[in-house]
Write a protein that holds these residues in place. Structure first.
Motif, PDB file in Angstrom:
ATOM      1  N   GLY A  32       0.720  -1.199   0.056  1.00  0.00           N
ATOM      2  CA  GLY A  32       0.080  -0.162   0.025  1.00  0.00           C
ATOM      3  C   GLY A  32       0.757   1.400  -0.064  1.00  0.00           C
ATOM      4  N   GLU A  33       0.442   2.247  -0.671  1.00  0.00           N
ATOM      5  CA  GLU A  33       0.929   3.436  -0.692  1.00  0.00           C
ATOM      6  C   GLU A  33       1.483   4.012   0.665  1.00  0.00           C
ATOM      7  OE1 GLU A  33       0.904   8.008  -2.692  1.00  0.00           O
ATOM      8  OE2 GLU A  33      -0.638   6.633  -3.261  1.00  0.00           O
ATOM      9  N   SER A  34       0.489   3.848   1.473  1.00  0.00           N
ATOM     10  CA  SER A  34       0.493   4.352   3.168  1.00  0.00           C
ATOM     11  C   SER A  34       1.757   3.618   3.707  1.00  0.00           C
ATOM     12  CB  SER A  34      -0.620   4.064   3.843  1.00  0.00           C
ATOM     13  OG  SER A  34      -1.010   2.843   3.911  1.00  0.00           O
ATOM     14  N   THR A  35       2.064   2.465   3.541  1.00  0.00           N
ATOM     15  CA  THR A  35       3.373   1.707   3.885  1.00  0.00           C
ATOM     16  C   THR A  35       4.600   2.341   3.588  1.00  0.00           C
ATOM     17  OG1 THR A  35       2.075  -0.312   3.797  1.00  0.00           O
ATOM     18  CG2 THR A  35       4.527  -0.577   4.011  1.00  0.00           C
ATOM     19  N   VAL A  36       4.693   2.748   2.370  1.00  0.00           N
ATOM     20  CA  VAL A  36       5.868   3.419   1.741  1.00  0.00           C
ATOM     21  C   VAL A  36       5.897   4.806   2.537  1.00  0.00           C
ATOM     22  CG1 VAL A  36       7.015   4.342  -0.173  1.00  0.00           C
ATOM     23  CG2 VAL A  36       5.958   2.312  -0.446  1.00  0.00           C
TER      24      VAL A  36
END
Length: 84
Positions: A32-36
């Motif tokens: 997920g983009e939020s993980t990065v």
């Protein structure tokens, strides 16, 4: 491979070398983009597997990560294209 397979700074540098956004890295690492985003902001504990996935995705695209030693910090650079 080190205990921490990728530093926050190496992640941002690797993306910059590739011209990737956080979304591009997330898509290539199947995260997920939020993980990065959270990893690069130093928010929350990230799993080893997620950090490793980011490293592997950037390495597959041509980034070489350099570990810190006694005189220099960690870094990133691009692999040279193979000669034909």
């Amino acid at each position: 491979m080190t205990d921490r397979p990728l530093t926050i700074e190496q992640s941002a540098a690797g993306r910059a070398l590739l011209g990737w956004s956080q979304r591009d890295l997330a898509e290539n690492a199947h995260l997920g983009e939020s993980t990065v985003r959270n990893f690069e902001k130093g928010r929350g504990a990230q799993t080893y597997n997620n950090i490793l996935a980011m490293r592997v995705a950037m390495e597959a695209a041509g980034v070489v990560f350099i570990d810190a030693d006694e005189t220099m910090g960690p870094g990133a650079r691009l692999r040279l294209p193979e000669r034909q």
